[in-house]
Design a protein around this motif. Structure first.
Motif, mmCIF file in Angstrom:
data_model
loop_
_atom_site.group_PDB
_atom_site.id
_atom_site.type_symbol
_atom_site.label_atom_id
_atom_site.label_comp_id
_atom_site.label_asym_id
_atom_site.label_seq_id
_atom_site.Cartn_x
_atom_site.Cartn_y
_atom_site.Cartn_z
ATOM 1 N N MET A 114 0.864 -1.174 0.000
ATOM 2 C CA MET A 114 0.000 0.000 0.000
ATOM 3 C C MET A 114 0.903 1.226 0.000
ATOM 4 O O MET A 114 1.792 1.335 0.848
ATOM 5 C CB MET A 114 -0.923 0.010 1.212
ATOM 6 N N ARG A 115 0.660 2.151 -0.947
ATOM 7 C CA ARG A 115 1.610 3.261 -1.111
ATOM 8 C C ARG A 115 0.893 4.570 -1.421
ATOM 9 O O ARG A 115 -0.122 4.589 -2.103
ATOM 10 C CB ARG A 115 2.589 2.942 -2.247
ATOM 11 N N ASP A 116 1.470 5.657 -0.908
ATOM 12 C CA ASP A 116 1.096 7.016 -1.292
ATOM 13 C C ASP A 116 -0.333 7.365 -0.889
ATOM 14 O O ASP A 116 -1.206 7.575 -1.728
ATOM 15 C CB ASP A 116 1.287 7.211 -2.805
ATOM 16 N N THR A 117 -0.573 7.423 0.432
ATOM 17 C CA THR A 117 -1.836 7.982 0.919
ATOM 18 C C THR A 117 -1.575 9.417 1.368
ATOM 19 O O THR A 117 -0.548 9.710 1.980
ATOM 20 C CB THR A 117 -2.424 7.175 2.087
ATOM 21 N N LYS A 118 -2.506 10.327 1.073
ATOM 22 C CA LYS A 118 -2.301 11.747 1.307
ATOM 23 C C LYS A 118 -3.442 12.341 2.137
ATOM 24 O O LYS A 118 -4.614 12.077 1.879
ATOM 25 C CB LYS A 118 -2.217 12.513 -0.016
ATOM 26 N N ASN A 119 -3.090 13.192 3.092
ATOM 27 C CA ASN A 119 -4.079 13.916 3.886
ATOM 28 C C ASN A 119 -4.543 15.152 3.118
ATOM 29 O O ASN A 119 -4.195 16.279 3.443
ATOM 30 C CB ASN A 119 -3.466 14.347 5.224
ATOM 31 N N LEU A 120 -5.347 14.923 2.111
ATOM 32 C CA LEU A 120 -5.837 16.014 1.274
ATOM 33 C C LEU A 120 -7.278 16.351 1.639
ATOM 34 O O LEU A 120 -8.091 15.457 1.863
ATOM 35 C CB LEU A 120 -5.763 15.617 -0.203
ATOM 36 N N ASN A 121 -7.588 17.628 1.700
ATOM 37 C CA ASN A 121 -8.961 18.079 1.938
ATOM 38 C C ASN A 121 -9.572 17.466 3.190
ATOM 39 O O ASN A 121 -10.725 17.031 3.198
ATOM 40 C CB ASN A 121 -9.832 17.762 0.720
ATOM 41 N N GLY A 122 -8.770 17.412 4.251
ATOM 42 C CA GLY A 122 -9.265 16.904 5.524
ATOM 43 C C GLY A 122 -9.231 15.406 5.682
ATOM 44 O O GLY A 122 -9.737 14.881 6.688
ATOM 45 N N ALA A 123 -8.667 14.697 4.742
ATOM 46 C CA ALA A 123 -8.585 13.234 4.833
ATOM 47 C C ALA A 123 -7.639 12.818 5.960
ATOM 48 O O ALA A 123 -6.708 13.537 6.320
ATOM 49 C CB ALA A 123 -8.098 12.651 3.517
ATOM 50 N N HIS A 124 -7.889 11.640 6.528
ATOM 51 C CA HIS A 124 -7.014 11.005 7.525
ATOM 52 C C HIS A 124 -6.546 9.711 6.880
ATOM 53 O O HIS A 124 -7.098 8.637 7.119
ATOM 54 C CB HIS A 124 -7.785 10.747 8.815
ATOM 55 N N ALA A 125 -5.544 9.825 6.028
ATOM 56 C CA ALA A 125 -5.224 8.785 5.048
ATOM 57 C C ALA A 125 -4.291 7.723 5.625
ATOM 58 O O ALA A 125 -3.072 7.906 5.696
ATOM 59 C CB ALA A 125 -4.613 9.421 3.802
ATOM 60 N N ASP A 126 -4.876 6.595 6.022
ATOM 61 C CA ASP A 126 -4.121 5.493 6.621
ATOM 62 C C ASP A 126 -3.771 4.431 5.581
ATOM 63 O O ASP A 126 -4.383 4.355 4.514
ATOM 64 C CB ASP A 126 -4.950 4.854 7.727
ATOM 65 N N CYS A 127 -2.827 3.588 5.944
ATOM 66 C CA CYS A 127 -2.528 2.423 5.121
ATOM 67 C C CYS A 127 -3.654 1.399 5.249
ATOM 68 O O CYS A 127 -4.230 0.966 4.248
ATOM 69 C CB CYS A 127 -1.200 1.820 5.547
ATOM 70 N N MET A 128 -4.011 1.040 6.488
ATOM 71 C CA MET A 128 -5.065 0.062 6.749
ATOM 72 C C MET A 128 -5.917 0.524 7.917
ATOM 73 O O MET A 128 -5.398 1.075 8.885
ATOM 74 C CB MET A 128 -4.452 -1.308 7.070
ATOM 75 N N GLN A 129 -7.219 0.262 7.834
ATOM 76 C CA GLN A 129 -8.116 0.677 8.906
ATOM 77 C C GLN A 129 -9.295 -0.269 9.022
ATOM 78 O O GLN A 129 -9.786 -0.810 8.024
ATOM 79 C CB GLN A 129 -8.647 2.092 8.665
ATOM 80 N N THR A 130 -9.762 -0.462 10.262
ATOM 81 C CA THR A 130 -11.039 -1.122 10.513
ATOM 82 C C THR A 130 -11.690 -0.478 11.712
ATOM 83 O O THR A 130 -11.019 0.105 12.568
ATOM 84 C CB THR A 130 -10.880 -2.633 10.739
ATOM 85 N N PHE A 131 -13.013 -0.549 11.781
ATOM 86 C CA PHE A 131 -13.756 0.014 12.898
ATOM 87 C C PHE A 131 -15.093 -0.701 12.987
ATOM 88 O O PHE A 131 -15.584 -1.280 12.013
ATOM 89 C CB PHE A 131 -13.952 1.524 12.733
ATOM 90 N N ALA A 132 -15.695 -0.667 14.169
ATOM 91 C CA ALA A 132 -17.014 -1.263 14.384
ATOM 92 C C ALA A 132 -17.945 -0.138 14.813
ATOM 93 O O ALA A 132 -17.795 0.405 15.905
ATOM 94 C CB ALA A 132 -16.950 -2.335 15.460
ATOM 95 N N THR A 133 -18.879 0.237 13.964
ATOM 96 C CA THR A 133 -19.725 1.391 14.257
ATOM 97 C C THR A 133 -21.194 1.047 14.137
ATOM 98 O O THR A 133 -21.572 -0.015 13.654
ATOM 99 C CB THR A 133 -19.432 2.558 13.282
ATOM 100 N N ASP A 134 -22.007 2.008 14.561
ATOM 101 C CA ASP A 134 -23.454 1.833 14.444
ATOM 102 C C ASP A 134 -23.941 2.067 13.024
ATOM 103 O O ASP A 134 -25.139 2.075 12.759
ATOM 104 C CB ASP A 134 -24.190 2.753 15.420
#
Length: 264
Positions: free
Chosen positions: A118-138
């Protein structure tokens, strides 16, 4: 053999358990979307030759295997995995853009993520650009259990290499249902620019071993909010990193690893 958007969609829509779909060439204007399931012993396999290019990958199903595909310049997340018994290997997610800018998101049980870049993630326009993410939400995203993340490369990542939020996360939008647990993060390369390489919130029985953390982080691993039973060992850190593990008191039960150097 799939070589264009029309044939790719047709092959996926007609796929049955045990089928293998071979992808070749560049299908740069089409996201590979599969909403089908295989079964135990007969997964649906999507196989590229290591050179095949698609405009993003989305899996929403069980017993699905993806290998040898390149998600290039996709709409973020570059790759999305949701379901059980999913394998992603020998593939890439390069330069995802839009939304939160993540290269890979995953949800579900018995997920294997190995030998990917995974390469080249950018925090553009308010992004929180991670390589990998998971979450448990409603919002319907389930907790993740029995996850193996092995021998991947996260390169040029503006935020974390891995962020995991369980159903009772501090984010305040957790589902409150189930648990995120039994996660192994091993033999990975992390080059990222956040304060930490891994941010873990309400995930139990996490193993972090033999990773190379090459970013200029304050600390390598942040464990918080009942991230209990964590085991940390054998990791190689950039000498500029101040300490390996930041941890709050609630995450101390069952912890095995170097002493906490401060807050998560």
């Amino acid at each position: 053999m799939v070589t264009d958007a029309v044939s790719m969609s047709a092959a996926i829509n007609s796929a049955l358990p045990g089928d293998t779909i071979c992808v070749r060439g560049t299908i740069a204007d089409k996201r590979l979307v599969i909403k089908k399931s295989g079964n135990q012993g007969a997964p649906i396999k999507i196989v590229g030759d290591g050179q095949a290019v698609v405009h993003g990958i989305s899996v929403d199903g069980d017993y699905v295997s993806i290998s040898g595909l390149n998600s290039v310049d996709p709409n973020a997340p570059g790759i999305s995995l949701s379901g059980s018994n999913i394998t992603l290997e020998n593939s890439t997610s390069i330069s995802p853009r839009g939304e939160d800018g993540d290269a890979l998101r995953f949800w579900g049980n018995n997920i294997t993520i190995r030998h990917n870049t995974m390469r080249d993630t950018k925090n553009l326009n308010g992004a929180h650009a991670d390589c990998m993410q998971t979450f448990a939400t409603d919002q319907g995203h389930l907790a993740s259990q029995h996850v193996l993340i092995d021998s991947n490369r996260c390169e040029e990542i503006d935020n974390t290499c891995l962020i995991m939020e369980g159903p009772h996360s501090l984010a305040g939008d957790g589902s409150g249902v189930g648990a995120s647990s039994d996660v192994t993060f091993t033999n990975n390369y992390c080059q990222n620019n956040a304060s930490e390489a891994l941010q873990i919130d309400d995930v139990q029985n996490l193993t972090i071993t033999n990773n190379n953390v090459a970013g200029n982080n304050d600390h390598a691993f942040a464990l918080q909010n009942l991230t209990t039973g964590a085991k940390v060992s054998g990791n190689k850190l950039n000498p500029a990193i101040h300490f390996e593990v930041g941890m709050d008191d609630s995450s101390a039960p069952g912890y095995q690893g170097p002493p906490s150097g401060g807050n998560p």
